[in-house]
Design a protein around this motif. Structure first.
Motif, PDB file in Angstrom:
ATOM      1  N   LEU A 145       8.467  -1.893  30.167  1.00  0.00           N
ATOM      2  CA  LEU A 145       9.837  -3.678  31.001  1.00  0.00           C
ATOM      3  C   LEU A 145      11.270  -3.276  29.676  1.00  0.00           C
ATOM      4  O   LEU A 145      11.002  -2.313  29.171  1.00  0.00           O
ATOM      5  CB  LEU A 145       8.650  -4.387  30.532  1.00  0.00           C
ATOM      6  N   ARG A 146      12.091  -4.091  31.548  1.00  0.00           N
ATOM      7  CA  ARG A 146      12.943  -4.079  29.877  1.00  0.00           C
ATOM      8  C   ARG A 146      13.014  -4.503  28.749  1.00  0.00           C
ATOM      9  O   ARG A 146      12.825  -5.183  28.922  1.00  0.00           O
ATOM     10  CB  ARG A 146      14.387  -3.766  30.985  1.00  0.00           C
ATOM     11  N   PRO A 147      13.767  -4.322  28.169  1.00  0.00           N
ATOM     12  CA  PRO A 147      13.959  -5.476  26.673  1.00  0.00           C
ATOM     13  C   PRO A 147      14.227  -7.296  27.355  1.00  0.00           C
ATOM     14  O   PRO A 147      15.114  -7.371  28.857  1.00  0.00           O
ATOM     15  CB  PRO A 147      15.657  -5.480  26.111  1.00  0.00           C
ATOM     16  N   ARG A 148      13.368  -8.150  27.903  1.00  0.00           N
ATOM     17  CA  ARG A 148      13.183  -9.860  27.805  1.00  0.00           C
ATOM     18  C   ARG A 148      12.771  -9.462  29.104  1.00  0.00           C
ATOM     19  O   ARG A 148      12.653 -10.306  30.204  1.00  0.00           O
ATOM     20  CB  ARG A 148      14.784  -9.811  28.009  1.00  0.00           C
ATOM     21  N   GLY A 149      12.078  -8.530  29.247  1.00  0.00           N
ATOM     22  CA  GLY A 149      11.167  -8.375  31.344  1.00  0.00           C
ATOM     23  C   GLY A 149      10.104  -8.802  30.483  1.00  0.00           C
ATOM     24  O   GLY A 149      10.087  -9.201  29.553  1.00  0.00           O
ATOM     25  N   VAL A 150       9.649  -9.301  31.959  1.00  0.00           N
ATOM     26  CA  VAL A 150       8.072 -10.343  31.922  1.00  0.00           C
ATOM     27  C   VAL A 150       7.244  -9.456  32.623  1.00  0.00           C
ATOM     28  O   VAL A 150       7.223  -9.332  34.012  1.00  0.00           O
ATOM     29  CB  VAL A 150       8.596 -11.548  33.125  1.00  0.00           C
TER      30      VAL A 150
END
Length: 356
Positions: A262-267
């Motif tokens: 995931l990218r930063p702040r991904g879910v």
């Protein structure tokens, strides 16, 4: 009074299915009697009736992916009429009074009078055990009846009442759409709906699977590409690639490695339920401020939204239709992963079947 119908039942977890007479309650003021045309087979049915989750109440009829036609309605029912195309999913009652119910999230009902009641193997308000949709007919409170749009074939629509809403709900909740890079982890009964729905919302969808065996199928469903997680250095190569991961796998996975995709702040939204606890390192969440979220089907309002969305975009479950004599074998094939992607029982095959 009661209504007697034919149904598939098991008398124990190791017994074969048999056709039995099943008593449905008479149609009350707020009830809808549904002539079932198609009943989907969900892996939850298998876990339950094989008593793999415990507390199965036998004799038992399972099935919470139900599509059919209204045969009768109670005197106080105004939203449905005889002949309407309808469906029933995982719930047949809830308290209707708690905060969750008031917000249209009946699947999160906190209980109270008329507590949350599952479509099968659940204790109903009258103390009886609910019996599911592998049957000719079912009687359901009108609050839990959904409209099946004309554009959806009954066999394609039935699995949407579980697999469809299970994947639609987290996709909607986390605002997946244009510009979202999505990974769908696993391409089975849930995953194949997740791919279709995310792609229809405009997302760029990648299927993550152990091999590339289902690549052609994934592309037909709307995925842009397939990646094999067993490739050397896979998790390093694809680190930070996705905004959203829909995890549909009901088996052990390397959770921290997946979060690393995931990218930063991904879910990462989890809808698959492995039998074993999954370890999660907090550092995998804190670094990048990532989110791991569970999602439990959806409420009645959102389920109707999902059905309408699928009809509008020409989406439906990929199914193999079977008769009532084929269900035992179908269960073994589901466990072996030998179906693209859902079995649906044609309940017309009850007509000439002897009881017993």
């Amino acid at each position: 009074m009661t209504i007697t119908v034919k149904a598939l039942q098991k008398t124990g977890p190791d017994q074969p299915f048999q056709v039995a007479d099943l008593e449905r309650r008479d149609v009350g003021p707020r009830d809808v009697l549904i002539d079932i045309k198609a009943a989907g087979i969900c892996h939850s049915d298998i876990h339950t009736i094989r008593n793999e989750w415990g507390e199965a109440h036998f004799p038992l009829t399972v099935g919470h992916e139900i599509a059919g036609v209204v045969e009768a309605v109670g005197a106080e029912v105004s939203g449905f009429a005889v002949g309407d195309r309808v469906g029933v999913g995982c719930l047949v009652n809830s308290c209707g009074e708690c905060d969750a119910c008031a917000q249209g999230e009946e699947q999160e009902c906190s209980g109270g009078k008329g507590k949350k009641v599952g479509t099968y193997n659940s204790v109903d308000v009258d103390g009886s055990v609910t019996q599911g949709g592998y049957a000719q007919k079912v009687v359901v409170d009108d609050r839990f009846v959904l409209r099946v749009p004309d554009a959806l074939d009954f066999a394609q629509a039935a699995p949407l009442l579980c697999a469809g809403i299970t994947t639609y709900s987290p996709i909607a909740r986390w605002n997946v759409g244009e510009g979202t890079k999505v990974a769908v982890l696993g391409l089975g009964g849930l995953g194949h709906m997740g791919v279709q729905i995310a792609a229809a919302k405009g997302a760029d969808v990648t299927v993550l699977s152990r091999t590339l065996a289902k690549e052609e199928t994934a592309l037909k469903l709307g995925a842009s590409r397939v990646r094999a997680t067993t490739e050397d250095g896979f998790f390093r190569t694809h680190r930070g690639e996705f905004d959203f991961i829909l995890n549909t796998i009901s088996a052990d996975i390397p959770v921290d490695d997946c979060l690393g995709l995931l990218r930063p702040r991904g879910v990462m939204a989890v809808v698959g339920l492995p039998p074993e606890q999954q370890p999660v390192g907090f550092n995998a969440l804190i670094n990048g401020s990532k989110v791991i979220a569970g999602s439990n089907i959806g409420g009645i309002r959102e389920t109707q939204e999902m059905l309408d969305f699928c009809a509008e975009h020409g989406l439906g479950s990929w199914v193999e239709t079977i008769g009532i004599d084929d269900v035992d074998a179908a269960y073994d094939r589901v466990v072996a992963g030998d179906v693209l992607f859902r079995f649906v029982i044609d309940t017309a095959t009850f007509e000439d079947a002897p009881v017993g």
